[in-house]
Design an enzyme around this catalytic site. Sequence first.
Site, PDB file in Angstrom:
ATOM      1  N   ASP A  24       1.252   2.683  -2.466  1.00  8.37           N
ATOM      2  CA  ASP A  24       1.656   4.666  -1.878  1.00  8.37           C
ATOM      3  C   ASP A  24       0.943   5.089  -1.603  1.00  8.37           C
ATOM      4  OD1 ASP A  24      -0.839   3.916  -3.351  1.00  8.37           O
ATOM      5  OD2 ASP A  24      -1.626   5.268  -5.571  1.00  8.37           O
ATOM      6  N   LYS A  42       1.986  -2.602  -8.587  1.00  5.92           N
ATOM      7  CA  LYS A  42       0.015  -2.097  -9.189  1.00  5.92           C
ATOM      8  C   LYS A  42      -0.049  -1.865  -9.908  1.00  5.92           C
ATOM      9  CE  LYS A  42      -2.098  -2.090  -4.819  1.00  5.92           C
ATOM     10  NZ  LYS A  42      -2.679  -0.882  -5.062  1.00  5.92           N
ATOM     11  N   GLU A  92     -11.077  -3.508  -3.297  1.00  2.71           N
ATOM     12  CA  GLU A  92     -10.780  -1.672  -2.186  1.00  2.71           C
ATOM     13  C   GLU A  92     -12.396  -1.068  -2.254  1.00  2.71           C
ATOM     14  OE1 GLU A  92      -7.163   0.661  -1.908  1.00  2.71           O
ATOM     15  OE2 GLU A  92      -8.728   1.519  -0.709  1.00  2.71           O
TER      16      GLU A  92
HETATM   17  O1  KIV Z   1      -1.720   1.789  -1.311  1.00  2.00           O
HETATM   18  C1  KIV Z   1      -1.939   0.992  -0.119  1.00  2.00           C
HETATM   19  O2  KIV Z   1      -2.072   0.536   0.629  1.00  2.00           O
HETATM   20  C2  KIV Z   1      -3.472   0.407  -1.482  1.00  2.00           C
HETATM   21  C3  KIV Z   1      -3.652  -1.028  -0.316  1.00  2.00           C
HETATM   22  C4  KIV Z   1      -5.032  -0.455   0.327  1.00  2.00           C
HETATM   23  C5  KIV Z   1      -4.539  -1.841  -1.635  1.00  2.00           C
HETATM   24  O3  KIV Z   1      -3.389   0.306  -2.338  1.00  2.00           O
END
Ligand code: KIV
Length: 262
Positions: free
Chosen positions: A42, A110, A179
């Site tokens: 996202d 995710k 993260e």
């Molecule tokens: O949205 C994204 O790019 C992420 C990564 C930083 C893991 O969730």
Amino acid sequence: MNVLDFQKMKDEGRKISMVTCYDYSGARVVAESNVDCILVGDSLAMTMHGHATTLRATTELMTLHTAAVARGAPAKFIVADLPFLSYRKGLKDAIEAVQELMAAGAHAVKLEGVRGHAEIVRHIVDSGVPVMGHLGLTPQSVNLLGGMKVQARTDAAVEILGAQARELEAAGCFSLVLECVPSEAARKVTEALHIPTIGIGAGPDVSGQVLVYQDVLGLNRGFKPKFLRTYADAFDLIQTALNAYDRDVKDSTFPSESESYS
Ligand code: KIV
């Protein structure tokens, strides 16, 4: 790469490489690279649409970008982010968002955080969809966290992080993004879990790494967090090419005779 390979790679001590990708032309490049898998993050709200945070991503936007990436990299394992609040409105809405991302070509979804999510994760997994967790700095909670800050800096916070990670594992997550947490915290969590961890700003002692495509390529000029290694200056490369094109147009050396139809 399929979902089982994540576990296999951790078990065999092989690192997993993941990169974000948001569009067809980028996906074609990733498709022909050695990178193991793609995250349609996202973060596209920021990298592709210029918003200040990821909060502006919607299921519709994530679906559009996931479909473009799936067309460009049909053989790569694609994880798509469930956007802000899309999985907080009850199981029905959550599963509808999942359905759209999967129909667009994702192989897994995710979601960020854990409070109140165990049941949602179980429901998605029981519906046949692999779920990747995301702990530490969870950008969808930027307002609650008071900014994009390194998390789990105290022993107590590391304990909580470990407990949350175990909860996500027990709920059925096949892997977990960590993260912006100290290396030691990420190492402890990775050792405590059976499933692999994918780090970003989480040091070396995790099962794999994920970086944002634009960051890897140096397209996000001026963005230099401590954890980032930039592998190219594509901003400069592309700008130099565009300036050469502009010059050739203006001095009438493009197109040449061989570049014109007779
Ligand atoms: O949205 C994204 O790019 C992420 C990564 C930083 C893991 O969730």
